[in-house]
Design an enzyme around this catalytic site. Structure first.
Site, PDB file in Angstrom:
ATOM      1  N   LYS A  72      33.579 -24.387 -14.835  1.00  0.00           N
ATOM      2  CA  LYS A  72      33.178 -23.015 -14.496  1.00  0.00           C
ATOM      3  C   LYS A  72      32.005 -22.956 -13.510  1.00  0.00           C
ATOM      4  O   LYS A  72      31.980 -22.102 -12.617  1.00  0.00           O
ATOM      5  CB  LYS A  72      32.843 -22.229 -15.760  1.00  0.00           C
ATOM      6  CG  LYS A  72      34.057 -21.934 -16.632  1.00  0.00           C
ATOM      7  CD  LYS A  72      33.673 -21.078 -17.829  1.00  0.00           C
ATOM      8  CE  LYS A  72      34.885 -20.780 -18.704  1.00  0.00           C
ATOM      9  NZ  LYS A  72      34.551 -19.893 -19.842  1.00  0.00           N
ATOM     10  N   ASP A 120      34.966 -13.173 -18.863  1.00  0.00           N
ATOM     11  CA  ASP A 120      34.463 -13.349 -20.224  1.00  0.00           C
ATOM     12  C   ASP A 120      33.613 -12.161 -20.664  1.00  0.00           C
ATOM     13  O   ASP A 120      33.594 -11.805 -21.847  1.00  0.00           O
ATOM     14  CB  ASP A 120      33.636 -14.634 -20.329  1.00  0.00           C
ATOM     15  CG  ASP A 120      34.490 -15.893 -20.282  1.00  0.00           C
ATOM     16  OD1 ASP A 120      35.664 -15.820 -20.702  1.00  0.00           O
ATOM     17  OD2 ASP A 120      33.992 -16.936 -19.831  1.00  0.00           O
TER      18      ASP A 120
END
Length: 280
Positions: free
Chosen positions: A69, A105
């Site tokens: 990420k 997220d």
């Protein structure tokens, strides 16, 4: 001539455990869309080349999971606001040869609570346990929801202070041993650590000090009912497991590639819960 099916992926290392293909595959079938979604194992050393090759790969984009990420954040040409603020990218797409990154997220955390405990937005005080990458998304979601008092409790307060510096006002930092005192007026307790996950020790948090109106949520979803959630439920507190965050974070990524916002339904949740049961 019919348009070519849209292809998307999730990449990580390891990746065999990922339930993203099941989630996106369910939506493709449900909505009758021509497309595919596959899991690709990409090593950290191979990720930069994988990312650079994306525009010519035949994929419309994909998800990025552990450990890529932050590397994805550094490697894209531009990012959405959530990615900029969290320093992490979990969704990729491209246009005119340029690669873009986003972070879903933040949406996933908030949407899970909106669906299962909408009163969370009225909480005055939130206590977040942990200060890793997941905590960044959670803290940003809390800030976006207008919570004015956010406490971050972490084993190493230095890491928690990094989040305070990143997100600014309304955030305070504490050590894990301060939790009993912090919980006395906490309206929302969030575990963002791996504590409570299968094979990992439980979170050392006693739910007894929490007020009766508190909501307790855990981003861990294997097991669905972590020791923290079990203890909170025994006290009669509202609890929300972490599976919904996984499902809801997938929805805006699906919309990005396949052109429609899918619904997170009980049918999808049951499908993933059954798979978890097979492998635990």
């Amino acid at each position: 001539m019919a348009e070519a099916p849209i292809k998307a992926f999730v990449c990580g290392h390891p990746i065999a455990h990922s339930r993203s293909p099941m989630i996106h595959g369910h939506w493709l079938k449900r909505y009758g869309l021509a497309g595919s979604y596959e899991a690709i194992d990409v090593s950290p050393a191979g990720f930069p080349d994988f990312l650079r090759a994306l525009p010519a790969s035949g994929f419309a984009g994909g998800n990025v999971t552990i450990p890529h990420k932050e590397a994805a954040f550094a490697g894209v040409a531009a990012r959405d606001e959530a990615a900029e603020l969290t320093g992490a990218v979990n969704t990729l797409w491209h246009s005119d040869g340029r690669i873009f990154g986003g972070n879903t997220d933040v949406h996933g955390f908030a949407a899970n609570l909106d669906q299962l405990a909408p009163q969370w937005r009225k909480a005055r005080t939130a206590t977040v346990v942990g200060a890793g990458g997941a905590a960044r998304a959670v803290v940003l979601a809390l800030k976006n929801a207008g919570l004015a008092d956010i406490r971050i409790a972490n084993r190493t307060p230095e890491r928690a202070r990094e989040l305070k510096d990143r997100f600014g006002g309304g955030i305070s930092v504490a050590a894990l041993e301060d939790l009993p005192e912090l919980l006395r007026d906490t309206g929302l307790l969030v575990n963002t650590t791996s504590l409570g996950m299968k094979g990992v020790g439980p979170l050392p948090a006693d739910t007894a000090p929490l007020p009766d109106h508190a909501i307790v949520t855990d981003i861990v979803y294997v097991p669905l009912q972590t020791p923290l959630l079990v203890a909170a439920a025994k006290r009669g507190l509202k609890t929300v497991d972490g599976l919904g965050m996984l499902l809801h974070q997938a929805a805006p990524a699906f919309a990005r590639w396949f052109g429609m916002m899918p619904e997170v339904t009980g049918e999808l949740r049951d499908l993933v819960v059954a798979d978890i049961g097979k492998k635990t």
